[in-house]
Design a protein around this motif. Structure first.
Motif, PDB file in Angstrom:
ATOM      1  N   THR A 402       0.828  -1.213   0.000  1.00 42.18           N
ATOM      2  CA  THR A 402       0.000   0.000   0.000  1.00 42.18           C
ATOM      3  C   THR A 402       0.865   1.266   0.000  1.00 42.18           C
ATOM      4  OG1 THR A 402      -0.161  -0.136   2.423  1.00 42.18           O
ATOM      5  CG2 THR A 402      -1.947  -1.112   1.139  1.00 42.18           C
ATOM      6  N   ASN A 403       2.001   1.238   0.692  1.00 40.92           N
ATOM      7  CA  ASN A 403       2.902   2.397   0.674  1.00 40.92           C
ATOM      8  C   ASN A 403       3.471   2.628  -0.718  1.00 40.92           C
ATOM      9  OD1 ASN A 403       2.526   2.975   3.369  1.00 40.92           O
ATOM     10  ND2 ASN A 403       4.383   1.927   4.068  1.00 40.92           N
ATOM     11  N   THR A 404       3.844   1.530  -1.376  1.00 35.27           N
ATOM     12  CA  THR A 404       4.355   1.654  -2.748  1.00 35.27           C
ATOM     13  C   THR A 404       3.281   2.184  -3.686  1.00 35.27           C
ATOM     14  OG1 THR A 404       5.888  -0.187  -2.358  1.00 35.27           O
ATOM     15  CG2 THR A 404       5.431   0.397  -4.642  1.00 35.27           C
ATOM     16  N   LEU A 408       3.484   5.638  -5.908  1.00 39.00           N
ATOM     17  CA  LEU A 408       3.299   5.636  -7.356  1.00 39.00           C
ATOM     18  C   LEU A 408       2.113   6.496  -7.778  1.00 39.00           C
ATOM     19  CD1 LEU A 408       3.944   1.846  -8.118  1.00 39.00           C
ATOM     20  CD2 LEU A 408       5.470   3.784  -8.618  1.00 39.00           C
ATOM     21  N   SER A 409       1.019   6.397  -7.027  1.00 37.21           N
ATOM     22  CA  SER A 409      -0.175   7.186  -7.369  1.00 37.21           C
ATOM     23  C   SER A 409       0.103   8.669  -7.217  1.00 37.21           C
ATOM     24  CB  SER A 409      -1.340   6.775  -6.463  1.00 37.21           C
ATOM     25  OG  SER A 409      -1.664   5.421  -6.642  1.00 37.21           O
ATOM     26  N   ASN A 410       0.838   9.020  -6.174  1.00 42.33           N
ATOM     27  CA  ASN A 410       1.160  10.428  -5.943  1.00 42.33           C
ATOM     28  C   ASN A 410       2.063  10.974  -7.057  1.00 42.33           C
ATOM     29  OD1 ASN A 410       0.911  12.771  -4.312  1.00 42.33           O
ATOM     30  ND2 ASN A 410       2.949  12.408  -3.460  1.00 42.33           N
ATOM     31  N   ILE A 417      -0.865  12.414 -14.856  1.00 37.82           N
ATOM     32  CA  ILE A 417      -1.367  11.202 -15.521  1.00 37.82           C
ATOM     33  C   ILE A 417      -2.686  10.749 -14.903  1.00 37.82           C
ATOM     34  CG2 ILE A 417      -0.844   8.795 -16.058  1.00 37.82           C
ATOM     35  CD1 ILE A 417       2.117   9.527 -15.968  1.00 37.82           C
ATOM     36  N   ASP A 418      -2.765  10.707 -13.575  1.00 36.15           N
ATOM     37  CA  ASP A 418      -3.967  10.243 -12.876  1.00 36.15           C
ATOM     38  C   ASP A 418      -4.607  11.401 -12.118  1.00 36.15           C
ATOM     39  OD1 ASP A 418      -3.751   7.633 -13.726  1.00 36.15           O
ATOM     40  OD2 ASP A 418      -2.594   6.981 -11.968  1.00 36.15           O
ATOM     41  N   TYR A 420      -6.576  13.046  -8.687  1.00 35.65           N
ATOM     42  CA  TYR A 420      -6.270  13.020  -7.256  1.00 35.65           C
ATOM     43  C   TYR A 420      -7.068  11.945  -6.526  1.00 35.65           C
ATOM     44  CZ  TYR A 420      -5.583  14.471  -2.450  1.00 35.65           C
ATOM     45  OH  TYR A 420      -5.279  14.481  -1.119  1.00 35.65           O
ATOM     46  N   LEU A 421      -8.190  11.523  -7.108  1.00 38.44           N
ATOM     47  CA  LEU A 421      -9.002  10.486  -6.468  1.00 38.44           C
ATOM     48  C   LEU A 421      -8.215   9.195  -6.285  1.00 38.44           C
ATOM     49  CD1 LEU A 421     -11.809   9.762  -5.399  1.00 38.44           C
ATOM     50  CD2 LEU A 421     -12.419   9.007  -7.707  1.00 38.44           C
ATOM     51  N   THR A 422      -7.333   8.881  -7.231  1.00 38.11           N
ATOM     52  CA  THR A 422      -6.490   7.690  -7.119  1.00 38.11           C
ATOM     53  C   THR A 422      -5.510   7.829  -5.961  1.00 38.11           C
ATOM     54  OG1 THR A 422      -6.636   7.367  -9.517  1.00 38.11           O
ATOM     55  CG2 THR A 422      -4.879   6.185  -8.342  1.00 38.11           C
ATOM     56  N   VAL A 423      -4.938   9.035  -5.823  1.00 38.60           N
ATOM     57  CA  VAL A 423      -4.017   9.298  -4.715  1.00 38.60           C
ATOM     58  C   VAL A 423      -4.744   9.183  -3.375  1.00 38.60           C
ATOM     59  CG1 VAL A 423      -2.461  10.994  -3.683  1.00 38.60           C
ATOM     60  CG2 VAL A 423      -2.635  10.797  -6.172  1.00 38.60           C
TER      61      VAL A 423
END
Length: 482
Positions: A402-404, A408-410, A417-418, A420-423
């Motif tokens: 989950t930390n990784t 990556l999401s951040n 690319i993504d 903020y909802l993913t972050v």
């Protein structure tokens, strides 16, 4: 003639006292056999000598905790009350034991009377034995056995209180440590959320994103602030509980402000055999003493079916002239037995026997249940111990994953690319997994304390200390009849 009566009276007195000392035939019946029906081994594997044989100063690895335990044993009010109960039971036993001995008292009186030949004054002074019961049927001795067993049960109850206290203090000390660890995690999460909020606000201000990510970040910030306040409350409450258990303010130097990673110096925790619980667990021993006390009550109730024979005697001086009171010829003595046998009591004594026998069956049931409950407590602790390692390993891998994912999401969000909802989702999952790891680590340490407690550990301070267990009146009786 006077010499004959004198010799006869002395013979009666001496014979009566000899009978009283030599009699005391117990009327208690055979002791019941407990059938706890527990297996010969535990369901979970825990080989090796039981850790209950270790003193708490050797079992616990952190010296700060050991010092806190010493403070608790010296100041805890529940333990102090248990010790006072022992003193009370000891004095009660002494009173009951004294009933086997004659009560001797001094007396003196002056009697002025007129029997038709003129007023006359009589002076008396002497020593007397008042209503000393000749314990032919063992009633007084049975009451003494009951008082002894009650005293020993109280002493065992005090030991059980100490074991429970050591477990509670150790777990409260750990709770304070992990409340601080959760507070630290919440603080770190709040800082990360504030950074995300500030970043989203800047992006909104320059027109890159809409207001939605800003409000989503704000929700996370306020949630983290709520968690920080909540854990601050938990830290204060954990410290209050620890102070209550210890009985005084615990010095700051003895508190664990960082997460505790090790509670015991043992690499493996052995449980021994279930049969060892009978010797290690003082609550089981207390139930056994109560069972023995119930058997003594039966003996006392049965003895009431027979006559109560008491001996009264006195020796002193009597004279009609105060000046002649201690002169030769003024010495007088008297001794005489009395007997009391109720003829019709409408079955009261038989009913009392039935009540005592029923009480014994209740005590037997309680004794068997205490064994079964102890066995179940150990099995429950071992069941947790058997799987906690796998759970911790899985949770640590989950935290890494989950930390990784969050990192990556951040990075993808900052690169555009993504969304903020993913972050946000990754951050929440990471935070929850970190909290779950802290809960599991605390549960692992608490389980080690619980297993030590349920096995009966904590009576001794040092492993080399000897623990002496006094035999019950039933065990004494069995030893004399062999």
């Amino acid at each position: 003639m006077q010499n004959i009566w004198s010799i006869t009276g002395r013979s009666i007195a001496v014979s009566s006292l000899a009978l009283a000392l030599a009699a005391c035939q117990s009327m208690r019946g055979p002791e019941p056999v407990a059938q706890a029906n527990i297996p010969q081994s535990y369901t979970a594997s825990a080989s090796g000598t039981s850790v209950a044989a270790q003193g708490y100063k050797d079992f616990f690895a952190d010296q700060r905790l050991v010092q806190v335990l010493d403070l608790a044993l010296a100041n805890n009010r529940d333990l102090r009350t248990a010790a006072l109960n022992i003193q009370r039971a000891q004095q009660q036993y002494q009173i009951t034991a004294n009933n086997q001995l004659p009560t001797i008292g001094a007396s003196g009186d002056v009697l002025r009377q007129d029997q038709g030949a003129g007023a006359q004054t009589r002076y008396n002074v002497g020593l007397g034995v008042t209503a000393y019961e000749l314990d032919f049927w063992g009633r007084v001795r049975s009451l003494k056995d009951n008082a002894l067993d009650s005293y020993l049960a109280t002493a065992s109850a005090r030991d059980a209180t100490q074991i429970a206290l050591i477990g509670q203090v150790a777990q409260a000390w750990l709770n304070y440590s992990f409340a601080n660890a959760n507070l630290k995690l919440a603080d770190q999460t709040l800082k990360a959320q504030l950074e995300s909020y500030n970043l989203n606000k800047k992006r909104f201000d320059v027109g890159i994103d809409s207001e939605v990510p800003v409000r989503q970040a704000q929700i996370s910030v306020e949630t983290a602030r709520n968690d920080v306040a909540n854990y601050k409350t938990q830290v204060a409450q954990a410290q209050n509980l620890l102070n209550l258990l210890v009985g005084e303010q615990v010095p700051e130097s003895l508190l664990a402000k960082q997460r505790v990673t090790r509670i015991t110096s043992n690499n493996t925790i052995g449980s021994g055999l279930p049969s060892e619980l009978l010797n290690n667990r003082p609550d089981i021993r207390a139930a056994e003493y109560k069972l023995s006390a119930a058997g003594a009550n039966i003996g006392a109730a049965k003895a009431r079916l027979f006559p109560t024979i008491s001996l009264t005697g006195s020796a002193g001086y009597a004279s009609t002239d105060l000046g002649d009171l201690f002169k030769s010829g003024s010495f007088v003595w008297g001794v005489g037995p009395s007997i009391n046998l109720p003829i019709f009591d409408w079955g009261t004594r038989q009913a009392n026997i039935k009540i005592s026998e029923t009480d014994q069956q209740i005590a037997l049931s309680d004794y068997e249940k205490s064994i079964q409950s102890a066995f179940r407590e150990v099995n429950d602790a071992l069941a947790v111990r058997q799987n906690i390692g796998d759970r911790l390993s899985a949770q640590k891998r989950l935290v890494d994953a989950t930390n990784t994912t969050y990192k990556l999401s951040n990075a993808r969000f900052r690169a555009g690319i993504d969304s903020y909802l993913t972050v946000l989702d990754a951050q929440r999952t990471s935070y929850a997994s970190e909290q779950g790891l802290l809960l599991l680590e605390q549960a692992n340490l608490n389980n080690q304390v619980e297993l030590y407690k349920t096995l009966g550990g904590g009576i001794k301070a040092n492993t080399s200390d000897a623990v002496q267990q006094q035999p019950s009146s039933a065990e004494r009786k069995a030893a004399t009849t062999k």
